[in-house]
Design a protein around this motif. Structure first.
Motif, short mmCIF file in Angstrom:
data_model
loop_
_atom_site.label_atom_id
_atom_site.label_comp_id
_atom_site.label_asym_id
_atom_site.label_seq_id
_atom_site.Cartn_x
_atom_site.Cartn_y
_atom_site.Cartn_z
N LEU A 1 0.83 -1.20 0.00
CA LEU A 1 0.00 0.00 0.00
C LEU A 1 0.87 1.25 0.00
CD1 LEU A 1 -2.70 1.44 0.17
CD2 LEU A 1 -2.62 1.15 2.66
N ASN A 2 1.90 1.26 0.83
CA ASN A 2 2.79 2.43 0.88
C ASN A 2 3.48 2.64 -0.47
OD1 ASN A 2 2.20 3.06 3.55
ND2 ASN A 2 3.79 1.70 4.36
N LYS A 3 3.92 1.53 -1.08
CA LYS A 3 4.58 1.64 -2.39
C LYS A 3 3.60 2.15 -3.44
CE LYS A 3 7.33 -0.81 -5.81
NZ LYS A 3 7.94 -2.09 -6.24
N PHE A 4 2.36 1.66 -3.38
CA PHE A 4 1.35 2.12 -4.33
C PHE A 4 1.14 3.63 -4.19
CE2 PHE A 4 -3.23 3.13 -4.82
CZ PHE A 4 -3.31 2.98 -6.19
N CYS A 5 1.01 4.11 -2.98
CA CYS A 5 0.81 5.55 -2.77
C CYS A 5 2.01 6.35 -3.26
CB CYS A 5 0.50 5.84 -1.31
SG CYS A 5 -1.13 5.26 -0.78
N ARG A 6 3.22 5.81 -3.05
CA ARG A 6 4.41 6.49 -3.59
C ARG A 6 4.36 6.54 -5.11
NH1 ARG A 6 7.20 3.43 0.32
NH2 ARG A 6 8.02 2.03 -1.29
N GLU A 7 3.96 5.43 -5.73
CA GLU A 7 3.86 5.39 -7.20
C GLU A 7 2.85 6.42 -7.70
OE1 GLU A 7 5.47 3.70 -9.48
OE2 GLU A 7 6.57 2.20 -8.33
N MET A 8 1.80 6.64 -6.91
CA MET A 8 0.77 7.60 -7.29
C MET A 8 1.12 9.03 -6.88
SD MET A 8 -1.55 5.93 -8.92
CE MET A 8 -2.87 7.15 -8.92
N GLY A 9 2.19 9.18 -6.10
CA GLY A 9 2.64 10.50 -5.70
C GLY A 9 1.77 11.15 -4.65
N VAL A 10 1.17 10.32 -3.76
CA VAL A 10 0.30 10.86 -2.72
C VAL A 10 0.66 10.24 -1.38
CG1 VAL A 10 -1.61 11.22 -4.34
CG2 VAL A 10 -1.48 9.08 -3.03
N GLU A 11 0.27 10.93 -0.32
CA GLU A 11 0.35 10.35 1.02
C GLU A 11 -0.85 9.42 1.21
OE1 GLU A 11 2.62 10.68 3.49
OE2 GLU A 11 3.88 11.75 2.04
N PRO A 12 -0.67 8.29 1.93
CA PRO A 12 -1.82 7.41 2.16
C PRO A 12 -2.94 8.15 2.88
CG PRO A 12 0.23 6.30 2.75
CD PRO A 12 0.58 7.74 2.48
N PRO A 13 -4.14 8.22 2.30
CA PRO A 13 -5.24 8.88 2.99
C PRO A 13 -5.72 8.05 4.17
CG PRO A 13 -6.00 7.89 0.95
CD PRO A 13 -4.53 7.69 0.98
N ALA A 14 -6.45 8.67 5.06
CA ALA A 14 -7.00 7.95 6.22
C ALA A 14 -8.06 6.96 5.75
CB ALA A 14 -7.61 8.94 7.20
N PRO A 15 -7.97 5.70 6.20
CA PRO A 15 -8.99 4.72 5.81
C PRO A 15 -10.35 5.08 6.41
CG PRO A 15 -7.02 3.64 6.70
CD PRO A 15 -6.91 5.10 7.01
N GLN A 16 -11.40 4.71 5.71
CA GLN A 16 -12.75 4.95 6.20
C GLN A 16 -13.58 3.67 6.06
OE1 GLN A 16 -14.83 7.80 3.44
NE2 GLN A 16 -12.86 7.87 2.40
N PRO A 17 -14.59 3.50 6.89
CA PRO A 17 -15.36 2.25 6.89
C PRO A 17 -16.23 2.07 5.66
CG PRO A 17 -16.29 3.79 8.48
CD PRO A 17 -15.01 4.39 8.01
N LYS A 18 -16.64 3.17 5.04
CA LYS A 18 -17.46 3.08 3.83
C LYS A 18 -17.27 4.36 3.04
CE LYS A 18 -21.59 4.79 6.19
NZ LYS A 18 -22.97 4.48 6.61
N PHE A 19 -17.66 4.30 1.78
CA PHE A 19 -17.52 5.46 0.90
C PHE A 19 -18.86 5.69 0.22
CE2 PHE A 19 -16.25 7.20 -3.35
CZ PHE A 19 -15.83 8.45 -2.89
#
Length: 211
Positions: free
Chosen positions: A173-191
């Motif tokens: 997940l951390n690598k994915f966010c780096r690839e996307m150029g973003v900080e990992p957002p806060a997880p949420q229970p639903k969207f």
């Protein structure tokens, strides 16, 4: 629409009138689907982590192969793909689903094992919301996932097929966010999303698995 991640590649899409569940998994130690009902279930491939349609109540219509389907005013297109980057020689086939529901277009990539080919990209190019595996091992990894996102250019990206409780998957997940150029957002229970609340730029949404 309310989107809940039940774990692995399993999501519950709760629309105004229809509930759809993707890739219900076989319960394992520490994870369970609980009691869920749906009108529609999609199965990307016939592996135990993805094909437990018997666990879903409500006598749902089960879609498990490429083709075009219309169920309860929901339009679904199944697109043939592969579970690996060797045209299925290692892990077989996989079905990508494009789901038109409540004015939104949701694409569930299943256990995609390769970046999208031109004919697949034509089918998924209109996706507003992309449910994408990032964990590697039996699916595309973080770098490939970022490439697929650049191919599709969705408005919302929801990663799946990783386990944030495991160090190796959390690293994915951390690598994915780096690839996307973003900080990992806060997880949420639903969207919760509607056509009118889609962002202009691609946004990554992290969900906390319910299982």
């Amino acid at each position: 629409m309310e989107i809940t991640w039940l774990g692995h590649a399993c999501f519950q899409l709760r629309g105004k009138q229809v509930t759809l569940v993707t890739d219900p998994f076989t319960p394992q130690q520490g994870s369970s689907l609980g009691k869920i009902s749906a009108s529609i279930v999609t199965i990307s491939h016939d592996h135990p982590g993805h094909n437990n349609s018997a666990a879903i109540g409500g006598n749902p219509r089960v879609v498990r192969s490429p083709g075009e389907y219309e169920v309860s005013d929901v339009l679904i297109t199944g697109i043939a793909s592969y579970h690996d980057n060797k045209r299925g020689q290692e892990r077989g086939r996989n079905t990508i689903y494009v789901i038109h529901m409540d004015g939104l277009v949701i694409c569930h990539l299943g256990d995609l094992g390769h970046t999208l080919q031109e004919e697949q990209l034509e089918e998924v190019a209109d996706a507003d919301i992309l449910l994408i595996p990032i964990g590697g091992q039996s699916t595309i990894h973080a770098t490939q996932a970022a490439e697929v996102i650049s191919q599709v250019e969705p408005r919302i990206v929801i990663p799946m097929h990783y386990n944030s409780a495991l160090e190796e998957s959390a690293g994915a997940l951390n690598k994915f966010c780096r690839e996307m150029g973003v900080e990992p957002p806060a997880p949420q229970p639903k969207f919760v999303v509607t056509p009118g609340t889609l962002p202009v730029e691609t946004q990554i949404v992290l969900l906390t698995p319910r299982s």
